[in-house]
Design a protein around this motif. Structure first.
Motif, PDB file in Angstrom:
ATOM      1  N   SER A 118      31.134  64.620  41.232  1.00 21.15           N
ATOM      2  CA  SER A 118      32.465  64.775  40.403  1.00 21.15           C
ATOM      3  C   SER A 118      32.875  63.181  40.272  1.00 21.15           C
ATOM      4  O   SER A 118      33.901  63.098  39.494  1.00 21.15           O
ATOM      5  CB  SER A 118      33.219  65.696  40.989  1.00 21.15           C
ATOM      6  OG  SER A 118      33.599  65.231  42.295  1.00 21.15           O
ATOM      7  N   SER A 119      32.621  62.288  41.023  1.00 16.19           N
ATOM      8  CA  SER A 119      33.390  61.021  40.783  1.00 16.19           C
ATOM      9  C   SER A 119      32.115  60.071  41.099  1.00 16.19           C
ATOM     10  O   SER A 119      31.203  60.160  42.120  1.00 16.19           O
ATOM     11  CB  SER A 119      34.568  60.991  41.394  1.00 16.19           C
ATOM     12  OG  SER A 119      34.342  60.000  42.495  1.00 16.19           O
ATOM     13  N   ARG A 132      37.291  71.142  35.378  1.00 15.98           N
ATOM     14  CA  ARG A 132      37.649  69.694  35.620  1.00 15.98           C
ATOM     15  C   ARG A 132      36.787  69.196  36.842  1.00 15.98           C
ATOM     16  O   ARG A 132      36.634  69.501  38.046  1.00 15.98           O
ATOM     17  CB  ARG A 132      38.972  69.680  36.441  1.00 15.98           C
ATOM     18  CG  ARG A 132      39.582  68.500  36.544  1.00 15.98           C
ATOM     19  CD  ARG A 132      41.082  68.460  36.909  1.00 15.98           C
ATOM     20  NE  ARG A 132      41.653  67.208  36.824  1.00 15.98           N
ATOM     21  CZ  ARG A 132      42.898  67.056  37.250  1.00 15.98           C
ATOM     22  NH1 ARG A 132      43.458  67.713  37.702  1.00 15.98           N
ATOM     23  NH2 ARG A 132      43.245  65.595  37.484  1.00 15.98           N
ATOM     24  N   SER A 170      36.077  65.827  38.576  1.00 21.71           N
ATOM     25  CA  SER A 170      36.860  64.608  39.016  1.00 21.71           C
ATOM     26  C   SER A 170      37.306  64.583  40.422  1.00 21.71           C
ATOM     27  O   SER A 170      37.289  65.656  40.631  1.00 21.71           O
ATOM     28  CB  SER A 170      37.844  64.079  37.721  1.00 21.71           C
ATOM     29  OG  SER A 170      38.961  65.020  38.057  1.00 21.71           O
ATOM     30  N   TYR A 211      36.759  59.872  37.381  1.00 22.50           N
ATOM     31  CA  TYR A 211      35.707  60.630  37.023  1.00 22.50           C
ATOM     32  C   TYR A 211      34.245  59.749  36.983  1.00 22.50           C
ATOM     33  O   TYR A 211      34.352  58.494  36.658  1.00 22.50           O
ATOM     34  CB  TYR A 211      35.775  60.936  35.521  1.00 22.50           C
ATOM     35  CG  TYR A 211      37.142  61.618  34.873  1.00 22.50           C
ATOM     36  CD1 TYR A 211      38.317  60.885  34.977  1.00 22.50           C
ATOM     37  CD2 TYR A 211      36.994  62.965  34.585  1.00 22.50           C
ATOM     38  CE1 TYR A 211      39.550  61.575  34.516  1.00 22.50           C
ATOM     39  CE2 TYR A 211      38.195  63.610  34.170  1.00 22.50           C
ATOM     40  CZ  TYR A 211      39.379  62.871  34.023  1.00 22.50           C
ATOM     41  OH  TYR A 211      40.356  63.618  33.694  1.00 22.50           O
ATOM     42  N   GLY A 231      31.826  63.304  34.034  1.00 21.56           N
ATOM     43  CA  GLY A 231      32.829  63.781  34.749  1.00 21.56           C
ATOM     44  C   GLY A 231      33.754  63.914  33.472  1.00 21.56           C
ATOM     45  O   GLY A 231      33.769  63.271  32.344  1.00 21.56           O
ATOM     46  N   TYR A 232      34.547  65.323  33.241  1.00 22.93           N
ATOM     47  CA  TYR A 232      35.428  65.443  32.160  1.00 22.93           C
ATOM     48  C   TYR A 232      36.474  66.541  32.770  1.00 22.93           C
ATOM     49  O   TYR A 232      36.479  66.878  33.977  1.00 22.93           O
ATOM     50  CB  TYR A 232      34.441  66.243  31.106  1.00 22.93           C
ATOM     51  CG  TYR A 232      34.173  67.565  31.439  1.00 22.93           C
ATOM     52  CD1 TYR A 232      33.093  67.639  32.643  1.00 22.93           C
ATOM     53  CD2 TYR A 232      34.780  68.702  30.903  1.00 22.93           C
ATOM     54  CE1 TYR A 232      32.650  69.163  33.118  1.00 22.93           C
ATOM     55  CE2 TYR A 232      34.348  69.887  31.468  1.00 22.93           C
ATOM     56  CZ  TYR A 232      33.489  70.146  32.326  1.00 22.93           C
ATOM     57  OH  TYR A 232      33.127  71.352  32.699  1.00 22.93           O
ATOM     58  N   TYR A 233      37.551  66.893  31.793  1.00 19.74           N
ATOM     59  CA  TYR A 233      38.461  67.551  32.124  1.00 19.74           C
ATOM     60  C   TYR A 233      38.705  68.353  30.815  1.00 19.74           C
ATOM     61  O   TYR A 233      39.044  67.817  29.566  1.00 19.74           O
ATOM     62  CB  TYR A 233      39.709  66.939  32.286  1.00 19.74           C
ATOM     63  CG  TYR A 233      40.883  67.780  33.103  1.00 19.74           C
ATOM     64  CD1 TYR A 233      40.856  69.095  33.138  1.00 19.74           C
ATOM     65  CD2 TYR A 233      42.098  67.417  33.526  1.00 19.74           C
ATOM     66  CE1 TYR A 233      41.835  69.996  33.491  1.00 19.74           C
ATOM     67  CE2 TYR A 233      43.013  68.025  34.052  1.00 19.74           C
ATOM     68  CZ  TYR A 233      42.896  69.507  34.180  1.00 19.74           C
ATOM     69  OH  TYR A 233      43.787  70.161  34.641  1.00 19.74           O
ATOM     70  N   SER A 286      32.456  54.332  34.740  1.00 19.45           N
ATOM     71  CA  SER A 286      33.562  55.709  35.181  1.00 19.45           C
ATOM     72  C   SER A 286      34.846  55.446  34.906  1.00 19.45           C
ATOM     73  O   SER A 286      35.195  54.603  33.883  1.00 19.45           O
ATOM     74  CB  SER A 286      33.393  55.324  36.771  1.00 19.45           C
ATOM     75  OG  SER A 286      34.604  54.614  37.425  1.00 19.45           O
TER      76      SER A 286
END
Ligand SMILES: O=C(O)CCC(=O)C(=O)O
Ligand SMILES: [Fe+2]
Length: 533
Positions: free
Chosen positions: A4-5, A370, A372, A410, A414-416, A496
């Motif tokens: 996630s990151s 989500r 991140s 992120y 990674g995204y939201y 990132s």
């Protein structure tokens, strides 16, 4: 988790470093024992030969008699001791334990997460799979080629995540890579063999290591195609598997599954429902990928200006404000946070960064929408107090009812997903401080590719530019939610992304941002119906 990151990935490099060191040590030890063993056997061999060639009176000599006994009782025991040592060689096993207790190794779930991330990028930014596997991103080579085994693991992970269509694509890529690798290794072998013994090719099936066989790929490809709704192809692929390995148990049971009409029907209706993308998801993807641009009517109204916001401090160096949307109001302020400040914020966040949840500080959930990691910074240090004052000056709002700064990172992929920052249940979620009226979000680094903040209804993608602050009102002046502010963090394609979020709440801002004479919230109602992810 690791997917996630990127903030945990440096640790993995250290872990691998340690493995390399340990296996190096192990190999040195293996070689030492091997050399000793070779020497010993050589000596024994010489003696043995001598004795075989000597006369029947060999044992009449006391030294020879002694040697014979000694060889079995002592010399050979040395050999066995060495072979036992080789067998029990544990240096690598012992030292493969990770030095730091804090490190947890990536799990299968991490691998599946990384696979989903890569496939999301490929779909959203419409990347060519073969290009990716060759190490290219938008025409530039960044990585070495992916092996058949890499593609197979990716396909298998996507299969396990029930993303059957993309799983199929990666498995097909694995097949192609595998054929290429076999060709290459066969050529290499033919070349080697012809040098050594005239070109007798044997055992042409082992490719490069780690190796995956065609049959192993087909075992997953057939059901992946089937669940993706491509029954004919699935059947053909499964037949191919059974022609390679007639007794393959997976192939045999898949054949039963694929040919069972009733099951097919039940599954397809389920699959079609699953692949039906929502309208908001479509808008989001097209805004992120740049297929949609802001409407001309809106664009033509926008201005850039220098402003002092009536704060004397900014007379020294006025704010560079770029309006991005007039109604609802979205704007970005450039160069409002310094490198030194950013460094400190990121360093502080790194110590307690955790997988992001959705919701407010004390009422939250981990969710796939989500991907991140984040942490919260209070305004109790000199630095954070300064930042707080600056954001209050820029927005003109009071920080009395604002949340701590949420710093998020992120990683690749990674995204939201599309969401509102306001609560749809403010009486319950924010009884004392009111709903989230305004979002102020710092971009703390430059993202190499991807990672824009998308407002699908506004067809607006705000590029993440280091040192800038993007600001928007989530509520109408009436304090009713403005559904046009649905927004998302687009997937990071390369690099990132670090952001710092501050949410202002509505209570206490009444005099600063008063109501209009007439309620102004009807305009956003039609957007409510589309909802979010
Ligand atoms: O990452 C982004 O650009 C958006 C983040 C966001 O909307 C949020 O954290 O609420
Ligand atoms: Fe948000």
């Amino acid at each position: 988790d690791y997917y996630s990151s990127i903030s945990g990935l440096e640790t993995l490099l250290r872990v691998e470093n340690h493995y390399m060191w340990a296996i190096g040590k192990h190999l040195v030890e293996v070689e030492r024992l091997q050399t000793e063993l070779d020497r010993l056997i050589d000596e024994l061999d010489t003696e043995y030969e001598k004795r075989q060639q000597s006369s029947e009176f060999y044992y009449d000599y006391p030294v020879n008699a002694f040697k014979a006994i000694n060889r079995i009782a002592a010399d050979w025991q040395e050999v066995f001791k060495l072979t036992r040592q080789i067998e029990n060689l544990t240096i690598y096993n012992e030292s493969s334990h990770i030095p730091e207790d804090a490190v947890t190794l990536p799990t299968d779930e991490d691998l599946r997460g990384a696979a989903r991330g890569l496939s999301r990028l490929q779909q959203l930014y419409k990347l060519d799979i073969t290009n990716i596997t060759d190490g290219y991103l938008r025409d530039r080579k960044y990585s070495s080629e992916m092996s058949a085994f890499n593609c197979y693991v990716l396909g298998k992970s996507l299969y396990e995540s029930e993303e059957y269509l993309t799983a199929s694509e990666w498995l097909i890529e694995a097949l192609e890579k595998s054929e290429k690798e076999n060709e290459k290794s066969n050529n290499a072998k033919a070349f080697d063999d012809s040098n050594i013994n005239g070109g007798d090719i044997e055992n042409t099936t082992d490719g490069i290591f780690p190796y995956v066989s065609i049959a192993e790929i087909l075992e997953f490809l057939a059901p992946a195609l089937f669940y993706a709704g491509k029954h004919e192809l699935a059947l053909a692929v499964n037949s191919k598997l059974l022609s390679l390995e007639p007794d393959n148990s997976i192939g045999l049971s898949n054949r039963d599954l694929i040919t069972a009409e009733t099951k097919i029907k039940r599954r397809t209706s389920f699959i079609e429902a699953k692949y039906d993308k929502s309208e908001i998801q479509d808008l989001y993807e097209q805004t992120c990928s740049g297929e949609f641009e802001q409407r001309i009517a809106e664009k033509s109204q926008l201005h850039c200006h220098f402003t002092t916001k009536n704060v004397p401090y900014y007379l020294l160096g006025p704010l560079k404000m770029e309006e991005l949307n007039t109604d609802p109001f979205v704007a970005v302020y450039h160069d409002v946070i310094y490198d030194k400040e950013i460094k400190e914020i990121i360093a502080r966040s790194k110590s307690d960064i955790e997988r992001s949840t959705i919701g407010s500080e004390d009422n939250s959930d981990i969710n796939e929408v989500r991907i991140s990691k984040n942490s919260w910074l209070a305004y109790d240090s000199a630095l954070m107090a300064k930042i707080s004052q600056r954001v209050a000056d820029i927005t003109g709002l009071s920080m009395n009812m604002s949340e701590d700064m949420q710093v998020a990172n992120y990683g690749i992929g990674g995204y939201y997903g599309t969401h509102y920052d306001f609560s749809e249940n403010p009486e319950e979620d924010n009884p004392d401080d009111g709903n989230r009226i305004l979002t102020a979000m710092f971009y703390l680094n430059d993202v190499d590719l991807g990672g824009a903040t998308a407002f699908p209804h506004l067809r607006l993608a705000v590029p993440p530019i280091k040192h800038s602050l993007v600001v928007w009102y989530n509520l109408h002046r009436s304090l009713e939610p403005d559904f046009r502010t649905a927004h998302a963090g687009c997937p990071v394609l390369k690099g990132s992304k670090w952001i710092g979020n501050i949410w202002f709440h509505a209570v206490g801002q009444e005099l600063i941002r008063p109501c209009d004479l007439k309620p102004d919230h009807d305009i956003s109602k039609p957007h409510m119906a589309m909802g979010v992810d």
